[in-house]
Motif scaffolding. Structure first.
Motif, PDB file in Angstrom:
ATOM      1  N   UNK A 195       0.928  -1.334  -0.047  1.00 49.76           N
ATOM      2  CA  UNK A 195       0.178   0.113  -0.073  1.00 49.76           C
ATOM      3  C   UNK A 195       1.033   1.124   0.038  1.00 49.76           C
ATOM      4  N   UNK A 196       0.330   2.351  -0.485  1.00 51.02           N
ATOM      5  CA  UNK A 196       0.961   3.539  -0.588  1.00 51.02           C
ATOM      6  C   UNK A 196       1.218   4.016   0.949  1.00 51.02           C
ATOM      7  N   UNK A 197       2.178   4.473   1.441  1.00 53.17           N
ATOM      8  CA  UNK A 197       2.405   5.094   2.843  1.00 53.17           C
ATOM      9  C   UNK A 197       1.999   6.313   2.874  1.00 53.17           C
ATOM     10  N   UNK A 227       2.474  -0.063  -9.233  1.00 53.32           N
ATOM     11  CA  UNK A 227       2.219   0.866 -10.107  1.00 53.32           C
ATOM     12  C   UNK A 227       1.105   0.649 -10.794  1.00 53.32           C
ATOM     13  N   UNK A 228       0.569  -0.816 -11.116  1.00 55.52           N
ATOM     14  CA  UNK A 228      -0.712  -1.027 -11.795  1.00 55.52           C
ATOM     15  C   UNK A 228      -1.912  -0.366 -11.019  1.00 55.52           C
ATOM     16  N   UNK A 229      -1.652  -0.637  -9.718  1.00 55.55           N
ATOM     17  CA  UNK A 229      -3.061  -0.427  -8.815  1.00 55.55           C
ATOM     18  C   UNK A 229      -2.748   1.195  -8.409  1.00 55.55           C
ATOM     19  N   UNK A 230      -1.915   1.951  -8.580  1.00 64.83           N
ATOM     20  CA  UNK A 230      -1.894   3.331  -8.408  1.00 64.83           C
ATOM     21  C   UNK A 230      -1.670   4.232  -9.483  1.00 64.83           C
ATOM     22  N   UNK A 231      -1.712   3.854 -10.567  1.00 60.67           N
ATOM     23  CA  UNK A 231      -1.486   4.535 -11.787  1.00 60.67           C
ATOM     24  C   UNK A 231      -2.142   5.711 -11.893  1.00 60.67           C
ATOM     25  N   UNK A 232      -3.663   5.531 -11.608  1.00 59.66           N
ATOM     26  CA  UNK A 232      -4.368   6.816 -11.638  1.00 59.66           C
ATOM     27  C   UNK A 232      -4.183   7.740 -10.649  1.00 59.66           C
ATOM     28  N   UNK A 233      -3.718   7.253  -9.463  1.00 60.94           N
ATOM     29  CA  UNK A 233      -3.368   8.301  -8.435  1.00 60.94           C
ATOM     30  C   UNK A 233      -1.961   9.178  -8.823  1.00 60.94           C
ATOM     31  N   UNK A 234      -1.147   8.433  -9.622  1.00 65.08           N
ATOM     32  CA  UNK A 234       0.106   9.103 -10.142  1.00 65.08           C
ATOM     33  C   UNK A 234      -0.230   9.999 -11.288  1.00 65.08           C
ATOM     34  N   UNK A 235      -1.147   9.713 -12.110  1.00 65.81           N
ATOM     35  CA  UNK A 235      -1.600  10.615 -13.105  1.00 65.81           C
ATOM     36  C   UNK A 235      -2.299  11.781 -12.589  1.00 65.81           C
ATOM     37  N   UNK A 236      -3.069  11.746 -11.508  1.00 70.29           N
ATOM     38  CA  UNK A 236      -3.740  12.666 -10.658  1.00 70.29           C
ATOM     39  C   UNK A 236      -2.818  13.503  -9.775  1.00 70.29           C
ATOM     40  N   UNK A 237      -1.385  13.049  -9.789  1.00 75.39           N
ATOM     41  CA  UNK A 237      -0.480  13.771  -9.150  1.00 75.39           C
ATOM     42  C   UNK A 237      -0.641  13.896  -7.525  1.00 75.39           C
ATOM     43  N   UNK A 238      -1.387  12.768  -7.210  1.00 79.95           N
ATOM     44  CA  UNK A 238      -1.233  12.384  -5.741  1.00 79.95           C
ATOM     45  C   UNK A 238       0.034  12.679  -4.953  1.00 79.95           C
ATOM     46  N   UNK A 239      -0.139  13.377  -3.911  1.00 76.55           N
ATOM     47  CA  UNK A 239       1.387  13.520  -3.497  1.00 76.55           C
ATOM     48  C   UNK A 239       2.225  12.191  -2.775  1.00 76.55           C
ATOM     49  N   UNK A 240       0.942  11.454  -2.104  1.00 77.99           N
ATOM     50  CA  UNK A 240       1.469  10.043  -1.410  1.00 77.99           C
ATOM     51  C   UNK A 240       2.225   9.057  -2.605  1.00 77.99           C
ATOM     52  N   UNK A 241       1.332   8.992  -3.425  1.00 76.17           N
ATOM     53  CA  UNK A 241       1.678   8.050  -4.524  1.00 76.17           C
ATOM     54  C   UNK A 241       3.018   8.592  -5.057  1.00 76.17           C
ATOM     55  N   UNK A 242       3.000   9.938  -5.531  1.00 77.65           N
ATOM     56  CA  UNK A 242       4.322  10.501  -6.199  1.00 77.65           C
ATOM     57  C   UNK A 242       5.626  10.153  -5.150  1.00 77.65           C
ATOM     58  N   UNK A 243       5.213  10.407  -3.945  1.00 83.48           N
ATOM     59  CA  UNK A 243       6.307  10.467  -3.216  1.00 83.48           C
ATOM     60  C   UNK A 243       6.970   8.918  -3.001  1.00 83.48           C
ATOM     61  N   UNK A 287      -0.447  -1.380 -19.335  1.00 78.31           N
ATOM     62  CA  UNK A 287       0.111  -0.428 -18.510  1.00 78.31           C
ATOM     63  C   UNK A 287       0.495   1.072 -19.001  1.00 78.31           C
ATOM     64  N   UNK A 288       1.329   0.711 -20.005  1.00 78.00           N
ATOM     65  CA  UNK A 288       1.954   1.946 -20.840  1.00 78.00           C
ATOM     66  C   UNK A 288       0.974   2.694 -21.441  1.00 78.00           C
ATOM     67  N   UNK A 345       7.488  11.007 -17.813  1.00 79.40           N
ATOM     68  CA  UNK A 345       8.082  10.534 -16.713  1.00 79.40           C
ATOM     69  C   UNK A 345       7.717   9.255 -16.092  1.00 79.40           C
ATOM     70  N   UNK A 346       6.374   8.877 -16.282  1.00 77.64           N
ATOM     71  CA  UNK A 346       5.566   7.408 -15.986  1.00 77.64           C
ATOM     72  C   UNK A 346       6.665   6.471 -16.450  1.00 77.64           C
TER      73      UNK A 346
END
Length: 373
Positions: free
Chosen positions: A5-7, A214-230, A310-311, A195-196
Motif C-alpha cells: 500500500x502507498x504509505x 504501479x498498476x494499482x496506483x497509476x490513476x493516483x500518479x496521473x492525478x499527481x497524488x502526493x503520497x503516490x508520487x512520494x 500499462x503503458x 516521466x511515468x
C-alpha cells in the motif's frame, strides 16, 4: 504477489543515499514537498564564492526566483544562465552558453553549478560541470518526474549528436539531488506521462511488487497524488541507487536500467530530437522490448499485453513511427550498448530481473513490424 500500500505522505523530506567506493564517496537524494522553501534542505552545500544556476526559458519563470533567494544566503554571487527549452537544444551550442558565462565571469574551480529543470538541463549542467576546469561541483534540482526518478540520479551526463542520442558525455556525480515534489504540479500532462515511462521500467527489471503497485496506483500518479508520487520517486531512487552503487560506470549491471531505451533512442534519433519526448519513446520501446523478450522465450506470452496495457494507460504511445526496419536497425547499432556492430537489448528474464541479450535481425524486424504505424 500483493503490492504494498502507498504509505502516508511524510511531511519531512525522505533521504535516499547513494554510496560509492564502499561509502567513501556518495551523496544524498532529498525527496519531499516544499523543499525549495525549506532552509534545512540546502544546508551543507559545497562552499564557494559563487553559484551558477542553469535553467531554461520555461522553468525559470516558475522557480528561479525561489532558488536564487535560497542560494543568496550561502553564496556571495548567484549567477544565471537560461537555455532554450527542448531536447533539440541538448547540443554543443547550448553547452557553450554555459561555458561562455563561466569564462566571462571568471568563475573559478569552486564555483557550484545548479541544474534547475528536467533531464535536458540536468544532463547539460552536469556535463558542463565535469568539463569546466576539469571538474567543478554541481547540484541537481530536478523539476520533472522523469528527472526526479532517473536522469538526475547516478551521474550520467551527456549531450546529443545528430547521429546518436547521449553519445557525448561523462560520468560525473552531483554533490546532492533535491527533488521538490511540488514542482510536479506545474508539469504538463504529456511530460508527466513521459516521466511515468521511467517509473514503469523499474518494475520489470528490478521489483515485481513495484510493478504491481504501479498498476494499482497509476490513476493516483496521473492525478499527481502526493503520497503516490512520494512513494514512486523514493522507490525508483532506491533501486537506481542500489544499481549505481554496484556499477557506477555501466560496465555491467547498470545497463539493465536501459530497458526499452535501445528501441526508444532509435525513435528519438530517427524522428529528430524533440518530436517525441524521451519518455514517450522509452514507453513505446518497452512494448517492443517486451515483445522481443516473449519471442526469445525469456518471458511468458501474457507479459506483452500486460506491459502494453500499462503503458497505454499511462498516456504513452504503444505504436512506433514507420522509420523502416533497416533504419531502426541502423540506428540501434549506434547505441552505446552495441558491441562490434551487434545490437544488445536489455530484456526481462522473469519479473524483477533483467539482462543483456542479442537477437537476430530478422526477429527484431518481426517485432518492429508488429509495433510500428
Amino acid at each position: 504477489m500483493t503490492a504494498p500500500k502507498t504509505p502516508s505522505f511524510a511531511v519531512q523530506p525522505q533521504i535516499v543515499p547513494i554510496a560509492l567506493d564502499e561509502g567513501q564517496r556518495g551523496y544524498d537524494i532529498l525527496i519531499g514537498a516544499g523543499l525549495l522553501d525549506e532552509a534545512a534542505a540546502w544546508e551543507g552545500l559545497p562552499k564557494a564564492a559563487a553559484a551558477l544556476i542553469v535553467s531554461n526559458e520555461t522553468v525559470a519563470p516558475l522557480y528561479l526566483a525561489r532558488l536564487q533567494l535560497r542560494l543568496a544566503a550561502q553564496y556571495a554571487r548567484v549567477e544565471t544562465v537560461l537555455l532554450p527549452d527542448g531536447e533539440r537544444y541538448k547540443d554543443w551550442a547550448s553547452l557553450n552558453l554555459i561555458f561562455d558565462h563561466l569564462l566571462e565571469t571568471a568563475s573559478d574551480r569552486k564555483t557550484v553549478l545548479f541544474a534547475l529543470g528536467g533531464g535536458v538541463i540536468g544532463d547539460m549542467t552536469g556535463f558542463a560541470a565535469s568539463v569546466y576546469m576539469r571538474g567543478v561541483p554541481f547540484v541537481q534540482v530536478p523539476t520533472t518526474l522523469l528527472a526526479q526518478v532517473d536522469s538526475s540520479v547516478g551521474g550520467k551526463t551527456a549531450i546529443n549528436h545528430p547521429l546518436g542520442k547521449n553519445m557525448l558525455g561523462a560520468f560525473y556525480q552531483p554533490a546532492r539531488v533535491i527533488a521538490d515534489l511540488d514542482t510536479l504540479d506545474s508539469l504538463p500532462q504529456r511530460e508527466l506521462s513521459a516521466g511515468l515511462a521511467e517509473v514503469i521500467k523499474y518494475g520489470p527489471i528490478a521489483d515485481a511488487a513495484f510493478l504491481a503497485w504501479i498498476e494499482l496506483n497509476l490513476d493516483a500518479l496521473l492525478a499527481r497524488d502526493k503520497s503516490a508520487l512520494a512513494y514512486a520517486v523514493k522507490r525508483c531512487c532506491e533501486i537506481k541507487a542500489w544499481v549505481v552503487g554496484q556499477d557506477e560506470r555501466e560496465q555491467g549491471l547498470r545497463a539493465v536500467l536501459n530497458f526499452g531505451h535501445t528501441f526508444g533512442h532509435a525513435i528519438e534519433t530517427g524522428l529528430g530530437y524533440g518530436e517525441w519526448l524521451h519518455g514517450e519513446a522509452v514507453g513505446c520501446g518497452m512494448v517492443m522490448a517486451s515483445d522481443l523478450a516473449v519471442r526469445l522465450g525469456l518471458m511468458p506470452g501474457e507479459f506483452l499485453p500486460r506491459m502494453r496495457t500499462l503503458i497505454e494507460r499511462a498516456g504513452l504511445p504503444v505504436v512506433g513511427p514507420a522509420l523502416g526496419a533497416q533504419r531502426y536497425l541502423e540506428l540501434m547499432r549506434v547505441d552505446k550498448k552495441a558491441e562490434g556492430g551487434a545490437i544488445r537489448f536489455v530484456l526481462p528474464e522473469g519479473l524483477g530481473k533483467a539482462g543483456m541479450h542479442a537477437a537476430p535481425d530478422d526477429l527484431v524486424a518481426q517485432v518492429l513490424a508488429s509495433h510500428v504505424a
